[in-house]
Design an enzyme around this catalytic site. Structure first.
Site, short mmCIF file in Angstrom:
data_model
loop_
_atom_site.label_atom_id
_atom_site.label_comp_id
_atom_site.label_asym_id
_atom_site.label_seq_id
_atom_site.Cartn_x
_atom_site.Cartn_y
_atom_site.Cartn_z
N ASN A 198 -15.88 1.81 -22.06
CA ASN A 198 -14.79 0.87 -21.79
C ASN A 198 -14.22 0.41 -23.13
OD1 ASN A 198 -13.23 -1.43 -20.98
ND2 ASN A 198 -14.50 -1.60 -19.16
N TYR A 211 0.84 -1.22 0.00
CA TYR A 211 0.00 0.00 0.00
C TYR A 211 0.87 1.26 0.00
CZ TYR A 211 -4.39 -2.47 0.18
OH TYR A 211 -5.47 -3.25 -0.16
N HIS A 268 -14.93 1.87 -2.13
CA HIS A 268 -13.91 0.94 -1.61
C HIS A 268 -12.90 1.64 -0.73
CE1 HIS A 268 -14.82 -2.08 -5.11
NE2 HIS A 268 -15.83 -1.92 -4.25
#
Ligand code: APR
Length: 249
Positions: A215, A69, A121
């Site tokens: 996309n 992270y 998230h």
């Protein structure tokens, strides 16, 4: 390049009271942030996100997960929002009720000027106490090792949703409401593989919204939505705003 959006959709966007947008890693990939399904870069290439982004991995090897992270935070600190992020900030200024739902934890939408952002998230920019589950802002010097909670001395973890974690109930409820009540729903730069986020376009369809996907690749919702635009988020979104509001600076 001709607009991939039919004139009636452009008109609908100009007149829309409520628009909701869901974004995934694809919109940040144009800023240089790798997507989840891209092969991991460099030293992390031998790991899969699924093997690092979970509580068991963190308890087993806090330093390894923390280092991953810290690497992602440093990567994000060095990049800037791209034209796709900026186009969504411009769109928000034109639509009375605009909600931006993001699966991304990189903070780039807020840095681009978007205000009503729901980080489904979580965010790399915050930590959370592993034991108390309360948010703790990062402090200088946290980079090297998993820091301790200033309140209880327990381990701090990144404030992101890990595989197996529930989403924050308030964020999920707000996201579901924004999907059901909107007139136009855009799904941008997401593989639509991870629930509950992947259910949001379906909720929008059930709510009667016109649902558009952006996309370069087809996804599992491409056949279910009203329009699936094969293109990159930056070019398509900035083109959309330009066609809908030619005077937008
Ligand atoms: N513009 C738009 N979409 C793009 C672009 C681009 N320039 N480049 C790639 N994409 C698309 C890919 O085709 C793919 O469908 O972005 C999508 C990225 O998919 P994923 O890597 O699966 O990322 P995402 O959908 O955000 O993952 C959802 O899964 O791993 C978990 O929690 C993690 O939030 C993440 C969630």
């Amino acid at each position: 390049m001709p607009s991939p959006f039919p004139p009636q959709l452009i008109q609908a966007l100009r007149n829309a009271r409520s628009v909701t947008v869901l974004t995934g890693a694809g919109i940040s990939s144009e800023s240089g942030v790798p997507t989840f399904r891209d092969p991991q870069a460099g030293l992390w290439s031998r790991f899969r996100p699924e093997d690092l982004a979970n509580a068991a991995a963190f308890r087993r090897n806090p330093q390894l997960v923390w280092d991953w992270y810290a690497w992602r935070r440093s990567l994000v600190a060095d990049v800037a929002p791209n034209v796709g992020h900026l186009a969504l900030a411009k769109l928000e200024a034109r639509v009375p009720e605009f909600t931006l739902l993001t699966q991304n934890v990189d903070g780039l939408h807020s840095r681009a000027g978007s205000r009503n952002v729901i980080e489904l998230h979580g965010s790399l920019m915050r930590n959370r106490c592993l034991d108390e589950n309360v948010v703790v802002e990062p402090a200088a010097g946290d980079e090297g090792r998993p820091p301790k909670c200033p309140r209880c001395g327990g381990l701090l973890r990144p404030d992101v949703v890990w595989f197996g974690d529930p989403l924050a109930p308030a964020a999920l409820t707000a996201a579901q409401e924004a999907a059901v009540r909107c007139q136009l729903f855009f799904s941008v730069g997401t593989s639509s593989m991870v629930n509950p986020a992947a259910q949001l376009p379906m909720l929008a369809l059930q709510g009667g919204a016109t649902v558009i996907e952006i996309n370069p690749e087809p996804t599992r919702i491409s056949d279910a939505v009203h329009l699936s635009v094969r293109g990159a988020a930056g070019a398509v979104l900035s083109g959309l705003v330009m066609v809908a509001w030619p005077d937008a600076v």
